[in-house]
Design an enzyme around this catalytic site. Structure first.
Site, PDB file in Angstrom:
ATOM      1  N   THR A 920      -5.076  -1.155  -4.678  1.00 44.99           N
ATOM      2  CA  THR A 920      -4.922  -0.485  -3.382  1.00 44.99           C
ATOM      3  C   THR A 920      -3.617   0.299  -3.303  1.00 44.99           C
ATOM      4  O   THR A 920      -3.530   1.295  -2.581  1.00 44.99           O
ATOM      5  CB  THR A 920      -4.947  -1.525  -2.238  1.00 44.99           C
ATOM      6  OG1 THR A 920      -3.965  -2.521  -2.506  1.00 44.99           O
ATOM      7  CG2 THR A 920      -6.316  -2.174  -2.144  1.00 44.99           C
ATOM      8  N   CYS A 921      -2.591  -0.146  -4.053  1.00 45.64           N
ATOM      9  CA  CYS A 921      -1.284   0.517  -3.976  1.00 45.64           C
ATOM     10  C   CYS A 921      -1.365   1.940  -4.515  1.00 45.64           C
ATOM     11  O   CYS A 921      -0.802   2.874  -3.935  1.00 45.64           O
ATOM     12  CB  CYS A 921      -0.248  -0.279  -4.754  1.00 45.64           C
ATOM     13  SG  CYS A 921      -0.183  -2.017  -4.277  1.00 45.64           S
ATOM     14  N   SER A 922      -2.027   2.100  -5.658  1.00 45.31           N
ATOM     15  CA  SER A 922      -2.099   3.417  -6.299  1.00 45.31           C
ATOM     16  C   SER A 922      -3.479   4.050  -6.172  1.00 45.31           C
ATOM     17  O   SER A 922      -3.725   5.099  -6.752  1.00 45.31           O
ATOM     18  CB  SER A 922      -1.723   3.299  -7.772  1.00 45.31           C
ATOM     19  OG  SER A 922      -2.495   2.284  -8.398  1.00 45.31           O
TER      20      SER A 922
END
Length: 953
Positions: A920-922
């Site tokens: 989800t971060c990248s």
């Protein structure tokens, strides 16, 4: 008696000799005026020169002098008082000289006498149509009928409602929109003629000279009732009498004391207008022009002759473009260039001449006020188009405008003075350096205006048609681009401090800012918002600021507070504002870490451990124990018992889940209104902890560049930014109430209000029915057509302010605590709403278009199967996929066109046995190469439906 004869248009280029002897051959065409005792006379010669004559003793020869101080002026009108003189130049300047015992010179009280003509500075810029002088008072009327008076006022002859003398010109408000076209002064009274032929008088009435059937003085203008409907064409005042000519009856009416002038010694005081009984000649001709004209001549043996023309002659007036335009445009070869150049210099070196040009036709300009300019902007546009075809004319016009601009008054006295600010920008449309320079000078003049004058200009701007207002915005936006491009070049060449703005630069941006505030005010006004006055926000954006944002991001992040350009947020688009906000937040967090330079890696961020099943409880505990310094750090989230480290995805998930939980009916923090939006509870008891914490959470989301998708209405974001919600916002929050209030505002039938039986009281539904009075004794005050606007304003004030005062104040305090940065105030309410709530409109095909593939090709079978399955999913499942991919089921505020993600092949040995996973971060989707579309669909649905129970780094 004041001046009567019209001088002939002087021959162009005629030479004049010095001294009064040089005018003997022109005396037939001269214009004369004298005081009522014939002791003081002015003579105006056809070449614009003025001589002055005094007869102090009949036995002694009169003294005569040429008024040499006016030799360089082209005088077009003169007027005499008992001991003072007036002159009006073709350039629109009024000169006065003589005694000033009552302030009749209009120069203030510090000048008791002036032997030389001096400029009446407070009237500079007013386009005068006529001047007149009484015994010790002076009056002037503008081309649009505005009347100004000053001097002696013992009998109310200034028409100002009192008997106080005035030493400076004062606007006669009682004659506003009277359409004054002519004025005449007696010794202590004044007569005014309107375009419709009405006569009003004021001042001394002891001899009946006011015509009101009394000897009472009148302090304000009063219509002469006996002449109502007679359509008077000319008025003239003697010392204590007044004459009026009615052409339809071919009669001259007299009222006042004839002083033997009319030969009727039996009746000295006439209190009402009656036809003159004295010998009248109607056959005499005036040979002043090419065509003869019959005049009315009143004579009495041994007394002066009084002449009234059947048709009032138009006095010579100041120069305006209406007089010259056809001459210029009909001579494209410029054979008379010397004369044209002289007239350009005359008109464009004078505020008054410019303000007197381009007047609206059909008498509309007589309505000039703080809301109505009286200018026909289409004429201005047409004039610019025509002179653009004549480069020499255009360049000369620009040259004169540039010289005029530094001298514009900072405290205009008349609404007519503001026309120059409307006209000039449309004559400076060119993209040449001269036009840019003049627009900068004009902006500086606007910034020098006194606050009340600036407000008047804003009103006039707001009354422009949308097309003209938009063009005005584009002109100043274009200059802004020019100055910022130059500013950037100087920064790159190290000639300028990147945080300094010079006066011309700030003046342009401030002018653009005022224009921006005008449209914001219009958008908030319920009338304009419904009449379609719309200028898009992007008309104010200046593309050059993108380079500044990149520059500051690379070199000056620590000095974000010094970015002077951020004082003008309207020049930035939403993406630029978002970048600036992010730069500020990052800079604050870096500075916080640098202060604690010896801290561990874990201490450089604020780690928030939470249990998914006790999410709100854990969040509130952390917030209650946090120091002010903690809020400046970037937040990291750890879901207890779940894998994964937070590199941006988990913190987004935290705010998304918390917002959804808090808006759930079981939580009870907010109430859901008819629109489905969340709003504060009305008349809430003390609940600071709840709303303070929720506000803190929202502020933290903004600071950490995350979404907090609370379904708040736009009104909340307006209140956060210090702006007042509008009726449109009420309609968004409560559609039924908003529509009903709008119908009340639109209704014009009094009977409807009687049938409604409404009063200033509302019944609020909640846990119990509550009756609220919107004002004191509101239950006894019915809503009518006259007070409906007040009712609507009070209703909206109750809904958006009074009923939620405590919970909103708590929310606001928490919000400011949660977001230490302040550049978020650059956002518009709708932009701030989008940043915090995200975009809820999706283009799923655009999402597919923006994907980057890793270890995949766009046409690989697995990829084609994925998109086939995805596009067939219902809308809610697609939103779940978005939440699984990015931590939120919404697109970030910078827009879907900028939202990208990656699909990567994890390259596992047995893909059918591996789940779909996501960073989800990248925003990376790990999609195994499933053997069939069925397996792919099954795994995709499982992943998105169980996304909140696990996370990955």
């Amino acid at each position: 008696m004041a001046a009567g004869r019209r001088r002939q248009r002087r021959r162009r280029g005629q030479e004049s000799k010095q001294g009064t002897e040089g005018h003997t051959q022109l005396e037939r065409n001269q214009m004369q005026c004298s005081n009522h005792s014939e002791t003081h006379k002015l003579v105006l010669f056809p070449d614009g020169k003025v001589s002055e004559h005094w007869i102090r003793d009949p036995a002694v020869r009169s003294t005569t002098r040429l008024v040499k101080e006016l030799e360089t002026q082209d005088i077009v009108q003169i007027a005499c008082g008992n001991y003072h003189s007036m002159a009006l130049s073709r350039g629109g300047v009024i000169f006065t000289w003589g005694k000033n015992t009552h302030g009749q010179l209009g120069l203030g009280s510090q000048t008791p006498f002036s032997s030389q003509p001096r400029v009446v500075k407070t009237l500079q810029g007013v386009p005068h149509a006529q001047i007149a002088a009484g015994g010790s008072h002076s009056i002037t009327v503008s081309l649009s009928g505005a009347v100004y008076s000053w001097g002696k006022n013992e009998f109310g002859q200034l028409g100002l409602g009192d008997t106080n003398d005035r030493d400076c010109p004062t606007y006669v408000g009682a004659l506003e929109h009277w359409k004054t076209v002519f004025i005449s002064c007696g010794a202590d009274h004044t007569a005014v003629l309107s375009k419709e032929g009405l006569v009003c008088t004021f001042g001394a009435g002891g001899a009946g000279q006011l015509g009101h059937n009394s000897t009472r003085n009148e302090l304000t203008p009063r219509v002469v009732a006996e002449l109502w409907g007679a359509r008077v064409s000319q008025v003239a005042c003697g010392r204590q009498y007044t004459l009026a000519y009615v052409p339809s009856l071919e009669k001259v009416y007299f009222f006042g004391s004839d002083e033997g002038h009319l030969g009727d010694k039996g009746k000295t005081n006439q209190l009402i207008p009656l036809p003159v009984n004295a010998p009248v000649s109607t056959g005499k001709c005036c040979q002043g022009g090419k065509k003869s004209e019959k005049v009315i001549e009143l004579t009495a043996e041994g007394n002066p002759t009084i002449v009234l023309r059947k048709k009032r002659k138009i006095l010579n007036r100041i120069a305006t473009l209406q007089d010259e335009m056809n001459v210029w445009l009909s001579d494209p070869s410029l054979q008379h260039w010397k004369t044209i150049k002289t007239n350009i210099r005359l008109i464009f070196s004078s505020e008054a001449c410019i303000n007197g040009s381009f007047l609206e036709k059909r008498d509309k300009h007589f309505k000039t006020s703080k809301e109505v300019s009286g200018v026909d902007m289409s004429q201005v546009q047409d004039f610019y188009k025509e002179i653009s075809k004549m480069p020499e004319v255009l360049q000369q016009v620009l040259k004169e405008i540039e010289k005029l601009l530094p001298s514009l008054s900072s405290s205009p006295t008349s609404p007519e003075n503001f026309r120059v600010y409307l006209i000039l920008p449309f004559l400076l449309q060119g993209e040449d350096d001269s036009s840019y320079c003049s627009l900068r000078l004009l902006a500086q003049a606007i910034m020098k205006l006194q606050p009340k004058a600036q407000q008047t200009l804003e009103c006039l701007w707001s009354s422009l048609e949308t097309s003209f207002f938009k063009q005005l915005v584009i002109l100043y936006q274009r200059v802004s681009q020019k100055i910022l491009s130059q500013f950037l070049r100087e920064i790159i060449q190290r000639q300028r401090n990147p945080f300094d703005l010079h006066a011309p630069e700030t003046a342009i941006l401030q002018t653009l800012q005022i224009l921006y505030q005008v449209i914001q005010t219009l958008d908030c006004d319920w009338v304009n918002s419904r009449t379609g006055f719309r200028v898009q926000e992007n008309n104010f954006h200046v593309p050059q600021v993108k380079v500044f944002v990149r520059y500051y991001c690379l070199f000056s992040a620590q000095n974000v507070s010094q970015w002077k350009l951020t004082k003008y947020p309207f020049i930035f688009d939403m993406k630029d504002k978002t970048n600036i906000h992010n730069i500020e937040c990052t800079a604050l967090s870096i500075h916080c870490v640098m202060v604690g330079i010896s801290c561990t890696v874990e201490q450089k961020c604020w780690l928030l451990p939470v249990r998914r099943h006790y999410l709100l409880q854990d969040i509130w505990t952390c917030l209650n124990n946090a120091s002010t310094q903690e809020f400046k750090k970037m937040l990291k989230v750890a879901f207890v018992g779940e894998e994964g480290m937070d590199h941006g995805g988990l913190v987004k998930e935290l705010f998304s889940v918390a917002a959804r939980t808090l808006c759930h009916p079981d939580t009870g923090a907010f109430r859901r209104v008819g629109s489905g939006l969340a709003w504060f509870p009305s008349q809430a008891s003390s609940s600071k902890e709840n709303f303070f914490q929720i506000g803190t959470l929202c502020g933290m989301a903004l600071y950490n560049m995350c979404m907090a998708p609370f379904p708040f209405p736009t009104a909340l974001y307006k209140k956060l930014l210090g702006l007042a919600p509008t009726l449109e916002d009420l309609e968004e929050l409560s559609p039924g109430a908003g529509r009903n209030l709008q119908r009340i505002l639109d209704e014009e039938c009094d009977e409807i209000f009687e049938n409604l039986s409404m009063n200033f009281m509302i019944i609020e539904e909640g846990d119990s029915m509550v009756t609220v009075e919107l004002k004191a004794h509101g239950a006894n005050i019915p809503v009518t057509r006259d007070n409906r606007k007040e009712f609507v304003d009070l209703y909206m004030n109750y809904v958006f302010n009074e009923s939620i005062r405590k919970p909103f104040e708590d929310f606001m305090q928490g919000f400011l605590r949660g977001c230490p940065g302040r550049k978020w105030k650059m956002f518009l309410p709708a932009e701030l709403q989008t940043v915090l709530q995200g975009c809820t409109k999706f283009d799923w095909h655009l999402l597919e278009k923006n994907v980057n593939y890793i270890c995949y090709g766009k046409l690989d079978q697995t990829i084609r199967n994925f998109w086939t399955v995805f596009h067939k999913l219902p809308e809610e499942k697609k939103k779940l996929f978005l939440a699984f991919l990015s931590g939120s089921d919404r697109i970030p505020g910078y827009g879907q066109e900028n939202f990208t993600f990656h699909i990567k092949d994890p390259q596992v040995a047995n893909p059918d046995e591996v789940c779909i996973k996501a960073h989800t971060c990248s925003r990376v989707l790990f999609l195994p190469r499933y053997s069939t579309k069925r397996i792919l669909k099954k795994e995709l649905l499982y992943a998105i439906e169980h996304s909140e129970s696990f996370g990955l780094a």
